[in-house]
Enzyme design. Structure first.
Site, mmCIF file in Angstrom:
data_model
loop_
_atom_site.group_PDB
_atom_site.id
_atom_site.type_symbol
_atom_site.label_atom_id
_atom_site.label_comp_id
_atom_site.label_asym_id
_atom_site.label_seq_id
_atom_site.Cartn_x
_atom_site.Cartn_y
_atom_site.Cartn_z
ATOM 1 N N GLY A 140 2.679 -5.544 -8.870
ATOM 2 C CA GLY A 140 1.412 -6.163 -9.242
ATOM 3 C C GLY A 140 1.446 -6.710 -10.659
ATOM 4 O O GLY A 140 2.110 -6.154 -11.535
ATOM 5 N N GLY A 149 2.253 -8.980 3.506
ATOM 6 C CA GLY A 149 3.431 -9.222 2.669
ATOM 7 C C GLY A 149 4.506 -8.204 2.989
ATOM 8 O O GLY A 149 4.537 -7.623 4.079
ATOM 9 N N ARG A 156 -4.301 -15.529 3.597
ATOM 10 C CA ARG A 156 -4.561 -16.958 3.344
ATOM 11 C C ARG A 156 -3.758 -17.875 4.260
ATOM 12 O O ARG A 156 -4.168 -18.977 4.576
ATOM 13 C CB ARG A 156 -4.252 -17.279 1.879
ATOM 14 C CG ARG A 156 -5.310 -16.756 0.928
ATOM 15 C CD ARG A 156 -4.957 -17.051 -0.516
ATOM 16 N NE ARG A 156 -3.697 -16.421 -0.907
ATOM 17 C CZ ARG A 156 -3.151 -16.514 -2.108
ATOM 18 N NH1 ARG A 156 -3.737 -17.248 -3.031
ATOM 19 N NH2 ARG A 156 -2.023 -15.901 -2.392
ATOM 20 N N ILE A 212 -3.632 0.824 -0.435
ATOM 21 C CA ILE A 212 -2.441 1.039 -1.249
ATOM 22 C C ILE A 212 -2.207 -0.171 -2.161
ATOM 23 O O ILE A 212 -1.158 -0.275 -2.794
ATOM 24 C CB ILE A 212 -1.180 1.337 -0.381
ATOM 25 C CG1 ILE A 212 -0.945 0.235 0.673
ATOM 26 C CG2 ILE A 212 -1.323 2.693 0.289
ATOM 27 C CD1 ILE A 212 -0.250 -0.968 0.207
ATOM 28 N N ASP A 214 -4.453 5.513 -2.257
ATOM 29 C CA ASP A 214 -3.395 5.808 -3.224
ATOM 30 C C ASP A 214 -3.698 5.143 -4.558
ATOM 31 O O ASP A 214 -3.012 5.381 -5.539
ATOM 32 C CB ASP A 214 -2.029 5.328 -2.707
ATOM 33 C CG ASP A 214 -0.883 5.786 -3.604
ATOM 34 O OD1 ASP A 214 -0.878 6.976 -3.987
ATOM 35 O OD2 ASP A 214 0.001 4.972 -3.938
ATOM 36 N N HIS A 273 -1.767 7.688 -7.004
ATOM 37 C CA HIS A 273 -0.910 6.503 -7.102
ATOM 38 C C HIS A 273 0.577 6.875 -7.061
ATOM 39 O O HIS A 273 1.334 6.637 -8.007
ATOM 40 C CB HIS A 273 -1.224 5.703 -8.375
ATOM 41 C CG HIS A 273 -0.838 4.253 -8.250
ATOM 42 N ND1 HIS A 273 -1.460 3.240 -8.941
ATOM 43 C CD2 HIS A 273 0.117 3.628 -7.500
ATOM 44 C CE1 HIS A 273 -0.912 2.075 -8.641
ATOM 45 N NE2 HIS A 273 0.053 2.290 -7.767
ATOM 46 N N GLY A 322 2.621 5.662 -4.648
ATOM 47 C CA GLY A 322 3.248 4.695 -3.741
ATOM 48 C C GLY A 322 4.738 4.497 -3.909
ATOM 49 O O GLY A 322 5.507 4.652 -2.962
ATOM 50 N N SER A 323 5.178 4.166 -5.116
ATOM 51 C CA SER A 323 6.612 3.887 -5.322
ATOM 52 C C SER A 323 7.339 5.063 -5.958
ATOM 53 O O SER A 323 8.473 4.919 -6.428
ATOM 54 C CB SER A 323 6.773 2.646 -6.206
ATOM 55 O OG SER A 323 6.224 2.878 -7.491
#
Length: 325
Positions: free
Chosen positions: A84, A161, A184, A241, A267, A291, A293-294
């Protein structure tokens, strides 16, 4: 002997794998604080004016025009250690002609794993069950702590994505009846995944599981709000997430408290860290992770190495591994 170019790493948690790469050609300086330390941002501002060629922005602090002004014209490259970029004032970098890199794709698998964990945890009421176990209130009976099935469900992915696609691949093993997604544009990968693109309103109306995998932008801020929560099924589970700002958390609290939707698994939140007295934490049907996630060893090492290579390449006037601008 020519002096080495200098890179500022703004958070001391930067993994050694990336640091070793930077040290092969550069002189790194590391800010000795974490984001949670009050000295963190003042120390960044103080140090950045000491003359650096590159910046590893591995922090949640916002990179602003003011900070870039402090860095001065010597600065030639910036990278995040994240996918992000909502904490980066991209326009300010473009204005200065500075390349920006991120670590897109490398964290898709780790984040998808956490997503599936949140889907199961929220749908099967893990938070309530663990609390009852730990407080000695383990009950019995065929109607105790009933959750929602993933098998035969409709799963809606908002943002198909890399992470969204990895989530679909994993959930295919759970005998999901139908995958739909909104975004989109049509995704060429959707056909092979068996996912159909639909308008967001239709996705919210039909999905048993709504999974937010899109980036945060002006367009997606509070994508989930009081109005969109009213469209969802009363048995639906919402999972986020992406970024905390995708959800109006006050509206989510009201919807969960009133049983408007079944549960949520998060998350990401606003703010981070979430204060322990935040109303969402009090809800038995809101399963929140800090958080993570990774947060695996291999993924974070890989992210650090991509960030390092982004800088090394940019300083040699080559394209970054993951260029944003």
């Amino acid at each position: 002997m020519m002096a080495l170019k200098r890179v500022l790493v703004v958070n001391k948690s930067y993994p050694d794998a990336g640091l070793k790469l930077l040290k092969t050609k550069l002189e790194p300086t590391i800010i000795p604080y974490l984001d949670s330390d009050p000295e963190s941002l003042p120390e960044i501002k103080k140090n950045i004016s000491n003359g650096f060629d590159a910046l590893v922005w591995n922090t949640k602090h916002r990179l602003t025009g003011e900070i870039l002004d402090l860095a001065g014209p010597r600065l030639k490259a910036v990278t995040t250690m994240a996918s992000g970029i909502d904490h980066i004032d991209v326009d300010e970098l473009v204005k200065r002609g500075l390349p920006l890199g991120n670590t897109l794709n490398v964290l898709d698998d780790a984040v998808a794993d956490i997503t599936v964990g949140l889907v199961i945890g929220a749908a099967r009421r893990f938070k309530e069950g663990i609390k009852e176990l730990e407080s000695g209130e383990w009950k019995f009976g065929v109607q105790w702590s009933l959750g929602q099935d993933i098998a035969r469900s409709t799963v809606g992915i908002v943002g198909l994505g890399g992470v969204g696609q990895a989530v679909v691949r994993r959930l295919k093993g759970f005998d999901v009846a139908k995958f739909i997604y909104s975004g989109r544009t049509d995704k060429p990968e959707a056909k092979a995944l068996g996912a159909q693109r639909v308008p967001l309103e239709q996705l919210l109306k039909e999905s048993d599981f709504v999974i937010l995998c899109c980036p945060l932008s002006e367009e997606t801020k509070h994508l989930i709000n009081a109005k969109s929560l009213q469209i969802m099924k009363s048995t639906a589970v919402l999972v986020n997430i992406g970024r905390g700002g995708l959800i109006d958390q006050k509206a989510l609290y009201d919807a969960l408290k009133e049983g408007q939707i079944f549960a949520a698994g998060l998350d990401v939140t606003t703010p981070e860290p979430l204060p322990k007295d935040d109303p969402l934490i009090s809800l038995p049907n809101c399963f929140i992770m800090p958080h993570l996630g990774s947060a695996t060893v291999d993924t974070r090492n890989a992210m650090a190495c991509i960030a390092a290579n982004n800088i090394l390449l940019a300083l040699e006037n080559k394209p970054m591994l993951n260029p944003v601008v």
